[in-house]
Scaffold this motif. Structure first.
Motif, PDB file in Angstrom:
ATOM      1  N   VAL A 128      -0.896 -12.388   3.728  1.00 51.95           N
ATOM      2  CA  VAL A 128       0.024 -13.189   2.903  1.00 51.95           C
ATOM      3  C   VAL A 128       0.693 -14.277   3.763  1.00 51.95           C
ATOM      4  O   VAL A 128       0.822 -15.433   3.345  1.00 51.95           O
TER       5      VAL A 128
ATOM      6  N   SER B  34      -7.950  -8.250  -1.473  1.00 50.47           N
ATOM      7  CA  SER B  34      -7.399  -7.173  -0.646  1.00 50.47           C
ATOM      8  C   SER B  34      -8.494  -6.404   0.098  1.00 50.47           C
ATOM      9  O   SER B  34      -8.220  -5.773   1.109  1.00 50.47           O
TER      10      SER B  34
ATOM     11  N   VAL C  65       3.843 -18.418  -5.197  1.00 49.94           N
ATOM     12  CA  VAL C  65       3.944 -17.135  -4.486  1.00 49.94           C
ATOM     13  C   VAL C  65       2.562 -16.696  -3.989  1.00 49.94           C
ATOM     14  O   VAL C  65       1.542 -17.017  -4.589  1.00 49.94           O
ATOM     15  N   PHE C  66       2.558 -16.031  -2.849  1.00 51.15           N
ATOM     16  CA  PHE C  66       1.339 -15.435  -2.281  1.00 51.15           C
ATOM     17  C   PHE C  66       1.477 -13.920  -2.433  1.00 51.15           C
ATOM     18  O   PHE C  66       2.590 -13.399  -2.268  1.00 51.15           O
ATOM     19  N   TRP C  67       0.408 -13.213  -2.699  1.00 51.63           N
ATOM     20  CA  TRP C  67       0.547 -11.759  -2.840  1.00 51.63           C
ATOM     21  C   TRP C  67      -0.761 -11.033  -2.565  1.00 51.63           C
ATOM     22  O   TRP C  67      -1.836 -11.619  -2.595  1.00 51.63           O
ATOM     23  N   ARG C  68      -0.601  -9.752  -2.270  1.00 54.86           N
ATOM     24  CA  ARG C  68      -1.727  -8.831  -2.151  1.00 54.86           C
ATOM     25  C   ARG C  68      -1.329  -7.516  -2.807  1.00 54.86           C
ATOM     26  O   ARG C  68      -0.189  -7.069  -2.653  1.00 54.86           O
ATOM     27  N   VAL C  69      -2.274  -6.925  -3.496  1.00 48.67           N
ATOM     28  CA  VAL C  69      -2.029  -5.621  -4.096  1.00 48.67           C
ATOM     29  C   VAL C  69      -3.059  -4.617  -3.598  1.00 48.67           C
ATOM     30  O   VAL C  69      -4.193  -4.966  -3.277  1.00 48.67           O
ATOM     31  N   ALA C  70      -2.619  -3.386  -3.514  1.00 47.99           N
ATOM     32  CA  ALA C  70      -3.489  -2.243  -3.247  1.00 47.99           C
ATOM     33  C   ALA C  70      -2.883  -1.111  -4.062  1.00 47.99           C
ATOM     34  O   ALA C  70      -1.746  -1.242  -4.526  1.00 47.99           O
ATOM     35  N   PRO C  71      -3.604  -0.024  -4.269  1.00 45.30           N
ATOM     36  CA  PRO C  71      -3.019   1.050  -5.075  1.00 45.30           C
ATOM     37  C   PRO C  71      -1.640   1.473  -4.565  1.00 45.30           C
ATOM     38  O   PRO C  71      -1.492   1.867  -3.409  1.00 45.30           O
TER      39      PRO C  71
ATOM     40  N   PHE D 209       0.864  -0.364  -3.825  1.00 43.24           N
ATOM     41  CA  PHE D 209       1.397  -1.273  -2.791  1.00 43.24           C
ATOM     42  C   PHE D 209       1.333  -2.713  -3.287  1.00 43.24           C
ATOM     43  O   PHE D 209       0.334  -3.129  -3.870  1.00 43.24           O
TER      44      PHE D 209
ATOM     45  N   VAL E 109       2.681  -6.634  -1.756  1.00 41.52           N
ATOM     46  CA  VAL E 109       3.445  -7.468  -0.826  1.00 41.52           C
ATOM     47  C   VAL E 109       3.434  -8.894  -1.368  1.00 41.52           C
ATOM     48  O   VAL E 109       2.400  -9.404  -1.795  1.00 41.52           O
TER      49      VAL E 109
ATOM     50  N   THR F 128       7.972 -12.328   3.777  1.00 38.89           N
ATOM     51  CA  THR F 128       7.273 -11.372   2.910  1.00 38.89           C
ATOM     52  C   THR F 128       8.251 -10.328   2.385  1.00 38.89           C
ATOM     53  O   THR F 128       9.318 -10.123   2.955  1.00 38.89           O
TER      54      THR F 128
ATOM     55  N   ASP G  85       7.938  -6.337   0.680  1.00 38.67           N
ATOM     56  CA  ASP G  85       7.169  -5.186   0.165  1.00 38.67           C
ATOM     57  C   ASP G  85       7.837  -4.695  -1.101  1.00 38.67           C
ATOM     58  O   ASP G  85       9.066  -4.547  -1.138  1.00 38.67           O
TER      59      ASP G  85
END
Lengths: 342, 86
Positions: free
Chosen positions: A80, A117, B9-15, B17, B19, B27, B29
């Motif tokens: 990010v 991801s 906005v910048f983002w990442r998803v995981a199960p 989670f 950010v 950033t 969380d």
């Protein structure tokens, strides 16, 4: 290059997760589990490992699973932050008329993987149009970016080099590519060609230009074959571009042929199938196997299989130069090697 | 009242989670079920509809969900990661 070792079966399975149906579950334990944690960190294989465990094709103990997830989340945070760097750098370059393309990790994560991801990355890679190389460096250094190494003498970087690694004011790494590699397969490339087409990715609401898919595939092959001790992720990127993105691989070979780099594209694809343990047939694989890689090109490729000396790799350049340019190159290279050794 | 993700906005998803990040490299969380809220904010969505969908997904107490969601949206809005559309 085919003499390179393959990873253990559970690691291969993780690296090809989502590409093919897996007939059985494998267990990640002992040395393989330790190696998996190593690859999760250094090869950024964390996302694929986590997905394979989540899907039940890979089993491991709770501690290993937790460590993989923790590493994955750290790498996603870093991604990010790096995406914000991509936007800032791209906006600076665009405002100064510097033509550039995002490539490698961030590019394939967004355009080729099912979910970004799955493909963490640790730096930013931009290819800069050869005509704009000096301007790109000037614009970025004026904005607080610093080259990690001083330019090599004799204008080596621009005439023969791969590029420059810069550190942003926030101490993040930005790789500017003048070519995809040094040496035999770098000097015969015409990087301006990859600016004929473009893909786009939108990051933080900003459209960033990206190498077109066939050129992403070619760059992935260059990285896997000439990047020094390639690991699973480099080969996964190639498989992803072929099997998921369904990249027009004929265009990749056309470009590679015009750069006298068929051997790089062919070796990258053949090695991908071997390293990932893929059994799927694919026309690009059949074509790659049909290419007769000369002994000279095989020798040149072997100089990059391990991170050997700059001198040995730079020496392969003479194989790609017309005879009349070799004396000048050797003189320039000698000065560059001396600086490189300091 | 509708909510949506901010465009920058910048983002990442995981199960479990999520950010979020901004152009300055900051950033944040967001703990679960923030990832589920984020997924629903892909298009502008009425606050009531957002709560209803989360209640249905998690079989949770509607009053508690509303309290938590409103608090989360206010926090994210202050940080610039989501926008309220009146």
């Amino acid at each position: 290059m085919s003499s390179g070792s393959t990873e253990a079966a559970p690691l291969q399975l993780a690296a090809r997760h989502g590409l093919v149906a897996e007939p059985r579950t494998l267990t990640l334990e002992g040395d393989d589990a330790r190696r998996a944690l190593q690859l999760a960190r250094s090869d950024r294989l964390s996302g694929l490992l986590a997905q394979a465990i989540d899907a039940g094709t890979l089993e491991t103990d709770a501690d290993t699973h937790r460590a993989i997830i923790r590493t994955w989340h750290e790498q996603l945070r870093a991604g990010v932050v790096l995406e914000a760097l991509i936007v800032r750098a791209s906006q600076l370059l665009t405002a100064s008329g510097v033509d550039h393309r995002l490539t490698k990790g961030a590019a394939v994560a967004h355009l080729d993987y099912d979910y970004p991801s799955w493909r963490p990355f640790g730096d930013v890679d931009l290819v800069v149009h050869p005509d704009h190389w000096n301007r790109a460096l000037a614009v970025l250094t004026e904005s607080g970016y610093r080259r990690q190494a001083a330019p090599l003498p004799g204008n080596y970087d621009e005439r023969y080099g791969k590029g420059a690694t810069l550190t942003s004011p926030e101490r993040l790494e930005l790789d500017l590519h003048r070519r995809f590699a040094i040496g035999r397969f770098g000097v015969t490339s015409q990087v301006a060609n990859v600016f004929e087409h473009t893909d786009v990715v939108e990051l933080g609401g900003v459209k960033v230009p990206v190498l077109a898919a066939p050129d992403r595939l070619l760059h992935a092959c260059y990285h896997a074959v000439l990047g020094g001790r390639p690991r699973l992720r480099a080969f996964r990127d190639i498989a992803q571009l072929l099997l998921v993105t369904e990249t027009e691989w004929e265009s990749t070979f056309e470009r590679a042929g015009s750069w006298r780099a068929d051997a790089v594209a062919a070796t990258g694809i053949v090695e991908t199938w071997r390293r990932l343990g893929l059994a799927t047939e694919h026309p690009a694989l059949a074509h790659a196997r049909s290419i007769d890689v000369s002994r000279r090109d095989s020798w040149a490729i072997r100089q990059f299989a391990e991170p050997t000396s700059f001198r040995r790799q730079a020496l392969t350049t003479i194989m790609g130069l017309p005879p009349g340019r070799i004396p000048d190159y050797l003189a320039t290279m000698t000065k560059a090697v001396r600086r490189h050794q300091r | 009242m509708k909510w949506r993700r901010s465009p920058d906005v910048f983002w990442r998803v995981a199960p479990g989670f999520l950010v979020l990040g901004n152009l300055h490299g900051n950033t944040l969380d967001v703990t679960a079920p923030g990832d589920a809220v984020w997924a629903l904010l892909g298009e502008a969505i009425e606050e009531d509809a957002l709560v209803d969908q989360l209640v249905a997904t998690f079989s949770a107490d509607p009053t508690q969900v509303r309290t938590d969601v409103v608090k989360l949206l206010q926090d994210l809005s202050k940080a610039g990661y989501v926008q309220r559309i009146n």
